[in-house]
Design a protein around this motif. Structure first.
Motif: not given
Ligand SMILES: NC(=O)c1ccc[n+]([C@@H]2O[C@H](COP(=O)([O-])OP(=O)(O)OC[C@H]3O[C@@H](n4cnc5c(N)ncnc54)[C@H](OP(=O)(O)O)[C@@H]3O)[C@@H](O)[C@H]2O)c1
Length: 280
Positions: A61-75
């Protein structure tokens, strides 16, 4: 703008060496760490070009949260660096089952989960790079580190298959095999007692531990130079599929693979003779 997503960010380790090399090129970086607080001072001067995210890679769950956060922040994520990893020592016969499993969880299953989280975005954009930190131990089994070797060999197989599967989507795959590098990798061994369960191997496993502790801070490999070699490899056309890092690792890897090839050839007749006879 190129965005990197790097697991296992710890001061002095390969992860931060990757992050600094990317930042020096003007790229943006999401660095993930189990202990993100250790990176606060390091990250501050880079301002909004760095995003530090908490991540234990063994928690899906942490993996998917971190990837989502990076994608949202940097596109989006352009370069994934599967860096988090470590070895535990112990014999194949007598290493506690829990240690075998946690080695595979961290060094193999977690990488597979990070790939599942990152690849959809790369496929959607039709480009990306996957850089995975394997090890010399992924090309040659290391006595006393059988479970670690198994996990890194598994990464070699996984990324070799992945390379062909994702090539049609414009995603490239590089697997990196360092020898001994001067990071924090061996720093914890002095605090970790031998947990070997088979008495017959205890002296050997103790000697492996002692050798690792003695090498800490003396490893010949420079993580910054190693990362520069990786960047140069990525810039080649075509880029290599794998890159061994360090002179001793180069000697060991080439000797290993030449030995494997020579042995296969020595037994060519036996190999070929295992098929049904022609026409059968
Ligand atoms: N240094 C070498 O000689 C060498 C040789 C061959 C391959 N490698 C590979 O290179 C990669 C980087 O290692 P390094 O040498 O830079 O060692 P390092 O400085 O110890 O870095 C390893 C990183 O992995 C992290 N990590 C461990 N368990 C984790 C978990 N469950 N979730 C998230 N992160 C976790 C560590 O976090 P904590 O600090 O919180 O533990 C640390 O950030 C590893 O894959 C290693 O196997 C290193």
């Amino acid at each position: 703008m190129t965005t990197w997503f790097i697991t296992g960010g710890t001061p002095g380790g390969f992860g931060i060496a990757y992050a600094e090399a990317a930042l020096e090129r003007g790229d943006t970086v999401a660095v993930t760490a189990r202990r993100p607080q250790l990176l606060a001072d390091w990250a501050r001067p880079y301002g909004d070009r760095v995003l530090v995210l908490p991540l234990d890679v063994t928690v899906a769950a942490q993996v998917h949260d971190a990837v989502r956060a990076a994608e949202e922040r940097f596109g989006g994520i352009d370069v994934l660096v599967n860096n988090a990893g470590r070895g535990w020592y112990g014999s194949v016969e007598g290493m506690p089952e829990a240690d075998v499993r946690r080695s595979l969880e961290l060094n193999f299953f977690a990488v597979a989960e990070v790939l599942r989280a990152v690849l959809p975005g790369m496929r959607a954009r039709g480009s990306g790079w996957v850089v995975t930190m394997s090890s010399l131990a992924g090309l040659r089994g290391v006595p006393g580190f059988g479970a670690y070797s198994a996990a890194k060999f598994a990464l070699e197989g996984l990324t070799e298959a992945l390379r062909e599967e994702v090539a049609p989507f414009g995603i490239r795959v590089l697997t990196v095999e360092p020898g001994a590098f001067r990071t924090r990798a061996y720093a914890g061994f002095a605090d970790e007692k031998v947990t070997e369960t088979t008495d017959a191997y205890v002296p050997f496993v103790e000697s492996v531990r002692t050798a690792m502790i003695a090498q800490d801070g003396r490893q010949p490999g420079d993580p910054r130079r190693g990362v520069q070699a990786v960047l140069q490899a990525m810039a080649q056309d075509p880029p290599p599929h794998r890159l061994v890092l360090g002179a001793a690792a180069y000697e060991a890897a080439t000797a290993q693979l030449e030995g494997v090839l020579a042995e296969l050839r020595d037994h060519e007749a036996a190999s070929r003779g295992a098929d049904f006879p022609p026409g059968a």
